[in-house]
Scaffold this motif. Structure first.
Motif, PDB file in Angstrom:
ATOM      1  N   ALA A   1       0.827  -1.210   0.000  1.00 13.20           N
ATOM      2  CA  ALA A   1       0.000   0.000   0.000  1.00 13.20           C
ATOM      3  C   ALA A   1       0.861   1.259   0.000  1.00 13.20           C
ATOM      4  O   ALA A   1       0.661   2.175  -0.819  1.00 13.20           O
ATOM      5  N   SER A   2       1.822   1.342   0.897  1.00  9.89           N
ATOM      6  CA  SER A   2       2.667   2.536   0.969  1.00  9.89           C
ATOM      7  C   SER A   2       3.560   2.663  -0.254  1.00  9.89           C
ATOM      8  O   SER A   2       3.806   3.772  -0.750  1.00  9.89           O
ATOM      9  N   LEU A   3       4.067   1.551  -0.759  1.00  3.86           N
ATOM     10  CA  LEU A   3       4.915   1.608  -1.951  1.00  3.86           C
ATOM     11  C   LEU A   3       4.153   2.193  -3.140  1.00  3.86           C
ATOM     12  O   LEU A   3       4.720   2.902  -3.971  1.00  3.86           O
ATOM     13  N   LEU A   4       2.853   1.929  -3.219  1.00  6.11           N
ATOM     14  CA  LEU A   4       2.038   2.467  -4.300  1.00  6.11           C
ATOM     15  C   LEU A   4       1.820   3.969  -4.120  1.00  6.11           C
ATOM     16  O   LEU A   4       1.992   4.750  -5.060  1.00  6.11           O
ATOM     17  N   VAL A   5       1.469   4.377  -2.910  1.00 10.84           N
ATOM     18  CA  VAL A   5       1.189   5.787  -2.648  1.00 10.84           C
ATOM     19  C   VAL A   5       2.459   6.632  -2.762  1.00 10.84           C
ATOM     20  O   VAL A   5       2.391   7.807  -3.134  1.00 10.84           O
ATOM     21  N   TYR A   6       3.613   6.050  -2.466  1.00 13.48           N
ATOM     22  CA  TYR A   6       4.873   6.777  -2.577  1.00 13.48           C
ATOM     23  C   TYR A   6       5.411   6.814  -4.008  1.00 13.48           C
ATOM     24  O   TYR A   6       6.478   7.359  -4.256  1.00 13.48           O
ATOM     25  N   GLY A   7       4.683   6.231  -4.941  1.00 10.76           N
ATOM     26  CA  GLY A   7       5.097   6.282  -6.337  1.00 10.76           C
ATOM     27  C   GLY A   7       6.189   5.314  -6.709  1.00 10.76           C
ATOM     28  O   GLY A   7       6.690   5.348  -7.833  1.00 10.76           O
TER      29      GLY A   7
ATOM     30  N   LYS B   1      14.280   6.070  -1.988  1.00 10.81           N
ATOM     31  CA  LYS B   1      13.937   6.442  -0.621  1.00 10.81           C
ATOM     32  C   LYS B   1      12.605   5.777  -0.265  1.00 10.81           C
ATOM     33  O   LYS B   1      11.555   6.188  -0.735  1.00 10.81           O
ATOM     34  N   PHE B   2      12.684   4.746   0.533  1.00  8.81           N
ATOM     35  CA  PHE B   2      11.487   4.009   0.925  1.00  8.81           C
ATOM     36  C   PHE B   2      10.800   4.691   2.109  1.00  8.81           C
ATOM     37  O   PHE B   2      11.424   5.484   2.835  1.00  8.81           O
ATOM     38  N   PRO B   3       9.521   4.400   2.313  1.00 12.28           N
ATOM     39  CA  PRO B   3       8.818   4.950   3.473  1.00 12.28           C
ATOM     40  C   PRO B   3       9.538   4.560   4.768  1.00 12.28           C
ATOM     41  O   PRO B   3      10.034   3.438   4.900  1.00 12.28           O
ATOM     42  N   ARG B   4       9.568   5.475   5.722  1.00  9.24           N
ATOM     43  CA  ARG B   4      10.192   5.173   7.011  1.00  9.24           C
ATOM     44  C   ARG B   4       9.300   4.261   7.840  1.00  9.24           C
ATOM     45  O   ARG B   4       9.780   3.502   8.679  1.00  9.24           O
ATOM     46  N   HIS B   5       7.995   4.375   7.620  1.00  3.78           N
ATOM     47  CA  HIS B   5       7.035   3.569   8.365  1.00  3.78           C
ATOM     48  C   HIS B   5       6.000   3.006   7.398  1.00  3.78           C
ATOM     49  O   HIS B   5       5.730   3.590   6.343  1.00  3.78           O
ATOM     50  N   TYR B   6       5.410   1.889   7.772  1.00  2.00           N
ATOM     51  CA  TYR B   6       4.337   1.282   6.997  1.00  2.00           C
ATOM     52  C   TYR B   6       3.107   1.167   7.906  1.00  2.00           C
ATOM     53  O   TYR B   6       2.829   0.107   8.458  1.00  2.00           O
ATOM     54  N   PRO B   7       2.366   2.262   8.062  1.00  4.65           N
ATOM     55  CA  PRO B   7       1.223   2.268   8.991  1.00  4.65           C
ATOM     56  C   PRO B   7       0.109   1.345   8.533  1.00  4.65           C
ATOM     57  O   PRO B   7      -0.051   1.080   7.336  1.00  4.65           O
TER      58      PRO B   7
ATOM     59  N   ARG C   1      -6.020  -2.486  19.477  1.00  5.99           N
ATOM     60  CA  ARG C   1      -6.067  -1.114  19.962  1.00  5.99           C
ATOM     61  C   ARG C   1      -4.806  -0.354  19.600  1.00  5.99           C
ATOM     62  O   ARG C   1      -4.809   0.869  19.538  1.00  5.99           O
ATOM     63  N   SER C   2      -3.720  -1.053  19.412  1.00  7.88           N
ATOM     64  CA  SER C   2      -2.471  -0.417  19.003  1.00  7.88           C
ATOM     65  C   SER C   2      -2.067  -0.982  17.667  1.00  7.88           C
ATOM     66  O   SER C   2      -1.780  -2.145  17.545  1.00  7.88           O
ATOM     67  N   HIS C   3      -2.010  -0.116  16.641  1.00  5.23           N
ATOM     68  CA  HIS C   3      -1.723  -0.598  15.292  1.00  5.23           C
ATOM     69  C   HIS C   3      -0.243  -0.890  15.095  1.00  5.23           C
ATOM     70  O   HIS C   3       0.159  -1.350  14.046  1.00  5.23           O
ATOM     71  N   ASN C   4       0.576  -0.607  16.098  1.00  2.00           N
ATOM     72  CA  ASN C   4       1.992  -0.900  15.985  1.00  2.00           C
ATOM     73  C   ASN C   4       2.343  -2.243  16.588  1.00  2.00           C
ATOM     74  O   ASN C   4       3.488  -2.662  16.562  1.00  2.00           O
ATOM     75  N   GLN C   5       1.349  -2.940  17.183  1.00  2.00           N
ATOM     76  CA  GLN C   5       1.605  -4.241  17.767  1.00  2.00           C
ATOM     77  C   GLN C   5       1.378  -5.336  16.748  1.00  2.00           C
ATOM     78  O   GLN C   5       0.567  -5.205  15.854  1.00  2.00           O
ATOM     79  N   PRO C   6       2.107  -6.463  16.882  1.00  3.46           N
ATOM     80  CA  PRO C   6       1.887  -7.590  15.956  1.00  3.46           C
ATOM     81  C   PRO C   6       0.489  -8.139  16.118  1.00  3.46           C
ATOM     82  O   PRO C   6      -0.148  -7.997  17.161  1.00  3.46           O
ATOM     83  N   ARG C   7       0.018  -8.791  15.089  1.00  4.45           N
ATOM     84  CA  ARG C   7      -1.320  -9.357  15.120  1.00  4.45           C
ATOM     85  C   ARG C   7      -1.473 -10.376  16.250  1.00  4.45           C
ATOM     86  O   ARG C   7      -2.558 -10.563  16.772  1.00  4.45           O
ATOM     87  N   THR C   8      -0.395 -11.047  16.612  1.00  6.78           N
ATOM     88  CA  THR C   8      -0.496 -12.048  17.664  1.00  6.78           C
ATOM     89  C   THR C   8      -0.854 -11.425  18.995  1.00  6.78           C
ATOM     90  O   THR C   8      -1.297 -12.115  19.914  1.00  6.78           O
ATOM     91  N   ASP C   9      -0.691 -10.097  19.146  1.00  6.72           N
ATOM     92  CA  ASP C   9      -1.033  -9.433  20.396  1.00  6.72           C
ATOM     93  C   ASP C   9      -2.522  -9.221  20.541  1.00  6.72           C
ATOM     94  O   ASP C   9      -2.978  -8.722  21.556  1.00  6.72           O
ATOM     95  N   LEU C  10      -3.305  -9.547  19.528  1.00  2.72           N
ATOM     96  CA  LEU C  10      -4.738  -9.344  19.609  1.00  2.72           C
ATOM     97  C   LEU C  10      -5.354 -10.119  20.765  1.00  2.72           C
ATOM     98  O   LEU C  10      -6.357  -9.697  21.332  1.00  2.72           O
TER      99      LEU C  10
END
Length: 306
Positions: free
Chosen positions: A24-30, A81-87, A276-285
Motif C-alpha cells: 500500500a505505501s509503496l504504491l502511494v509513494y510512487g 527512498k522508501f517509506p520510514r514507516h508502513y502504517p 487497539r495499538s496498530h503498531n503491535q503484531p497481530r499475535t497481540d490481539l
C-alpha cells in the motif's frame, strides 16, 4: 454495499481499495506503479488507497524493498527512498488508475521502462500514475474489494493531499486519448499481436529479488486462503454462535465485530477484533479480547506468521 467487490465500471463515487503493507505505501509513494490483481480494474481515475490492519513482517518488507531496488537499478536509479514507516488501518492517499492490461501485455510493452515491465507479476495489471499521499494518514476501517469512501472521510482527505515525487514517473499511453477505458485487457496485444517474450536481461541479484517478492506475495495469499477455508468450515455453525452472542456480550462486556469476506457472489462473515495499538503484531490481539469464539480462534491461527 461497502465491502462488496463490484463488477463493471460504474457506481463508484470515491472508490477506495484496501491493500496490505508494504504494498500500500509503496504504491502511494510512487515506487510501485503496477497494482497486481486476479481481476480487472473496475475503475478509472482517482483510487484511494487504504492500508489493511495486518502489521507487515520485516522479512516481507525487506523482500519488496530489495525487489524495487533491483528493478529501478535497471533504469539507472540507485538511491530509492522508501517509506520510514508502513502504517496499518490507515487511509494513506490515492493514485490515478489509467488502465488495466494482462500480465503478458505489460511485460512485453516496450514503450515502458524495463523496471515497470518487471512489475507485471499477476494476471491483471492496474496501471497507476500521479500518486498523492495524505499529510496525516486517517485511521479508518477497510473493506474487501473496491468500495466507496465515506463522504465525511473523503471531504477531510481531499484537503490533506500532497503530491509525491516519484523516483521514475511513468505515463501509460492510451490507445484512444478520447476513451479513458481504452487501455484495457487485450488492447495492447491487439496492436502488436506478434509480440515476442520480454528480453529484459536478468542478473542473479534481480532473479533473486523477483523470487523473493513472489514468495512474499505467495505466502501472503496462502494465509488468506487458509483463513477463508477456516471460515467456510465453520460457516454451518455460525447461526448457533450468533444466537449465543448476546449472552456472551452481557457476561463478558465485549462485543466482537464482523466483516465480510466476499469473492464473486459468495460472502462469508468472519468474527474479528481490531487491535487497539496498530503498531503491535497481530499475535497481540489475544490480550485485548475476551474469550474468543471457535471461528475467531481458527481465523487467528490462519493469520499467525509461519
Amino acid at each position: 454495499m461497502r465491502g462488496v467487490r463490484k463488477q463493471g465500471t460504474g457506481n463508484y463515487t470515491n472508490p477506495c481499495l484496501t491493500m496490505h503493507q508494504p504494498w500500500a505505501s509503496l504504491l502511494v509513494y510512487g515506487i510501485k506503479r503496477i497494482e497486481g490483481r486476479s481481476w480487472p480494474a473496475p475503475v478509472r481515475g482517482r483510487l484511494w488507497i487504504h492500508a489493511a490492519s495486518k502489521v507487515p513482517e520485516e522479512a516481507t518488507i525487506k523482500a519488496m524493498e530489495d525487489f524495487y531496488r533491483e528493478i529501478y537499478a535497471l533504469n539507472g536509479i540507485n538511491d530509492l527512498k522508501f517509506p520510514r514507516h508502513y502504517p496499518v488501518s490507515r487511509l494513506l492517499g490515492c493514485v490515478e488508475v489509467v488502465g488495466c492490461v494482462k500480465r503478458e501485455e505489460a511485460a512485453n510493452w516496450e514503450v515502458l521502462p524495463e523496471g515497470v515491465r518487471l512489475e507485471a507479476q499477476t494476471e491483471f495489471c492496474w496501471l497507476c500514475e500521479n500518486p498523492q499521499k495524505l499529510l496525516i494518514p486517517f485511521e479508518m476501517r477497510g473493506y474487501q474489494g473496491v468500495y466507496n469512501l465515506e463522504k465525511k472521510i473523503y471531504e477531510a482527505a481531499i484537503r490533506s493531499l500532497t503530491l509525491v515525487e516519484s523516483p521514475l514517473p511513468v505515463k501509460f499511453p492510451l490507445p484512444d486519448a478520447q476513451d479513458p477505458f481504452s487501455l484495457k485487457p487485450g488492447s495492447i496485444s491487439a496492436q502488436v499481436p506478434e509480440k515476442k517474450s520480454s528480453v529484459v536481461e536478468k542478473s542473479s541479484n534481480l532473479v533473486a529479488a523477483i523470487a523473493g517478492a513472489q514468495a512474499a506475495a505467495t505466502q501472503f495469499n496462502k494465509k488468506n486462503q487458509d483463513l477463508q477455508m477456516n471460515v467456510i468450515q465453520n460457516e454451518e455453525s455460525y447461526s448457533l454462535r450468533s444466537r449465543s452472542k448476546n449472552k456472551a456480550v452481557e457476561e463478558d462486556g465485549f462485543d466482537e465485530g464482523t466483516s465480510d469476506f466476499t469473492e464473486g457472489k459468495e460472502s462469508y462473515r468472519v468474527n474479528h477484533v481490531e487491535s487497539r495499538s496498530h503498531n503491535q503484531p497481530r499475535t497481540d490481539l489475544k490480550q485485548h479480547s475476551g474469550p474468543p469464539s471457535k471461528i475467531f480462534a481458527a481465523a487467528l491461527r490462519g493469520l499467525k506468521p509461519s
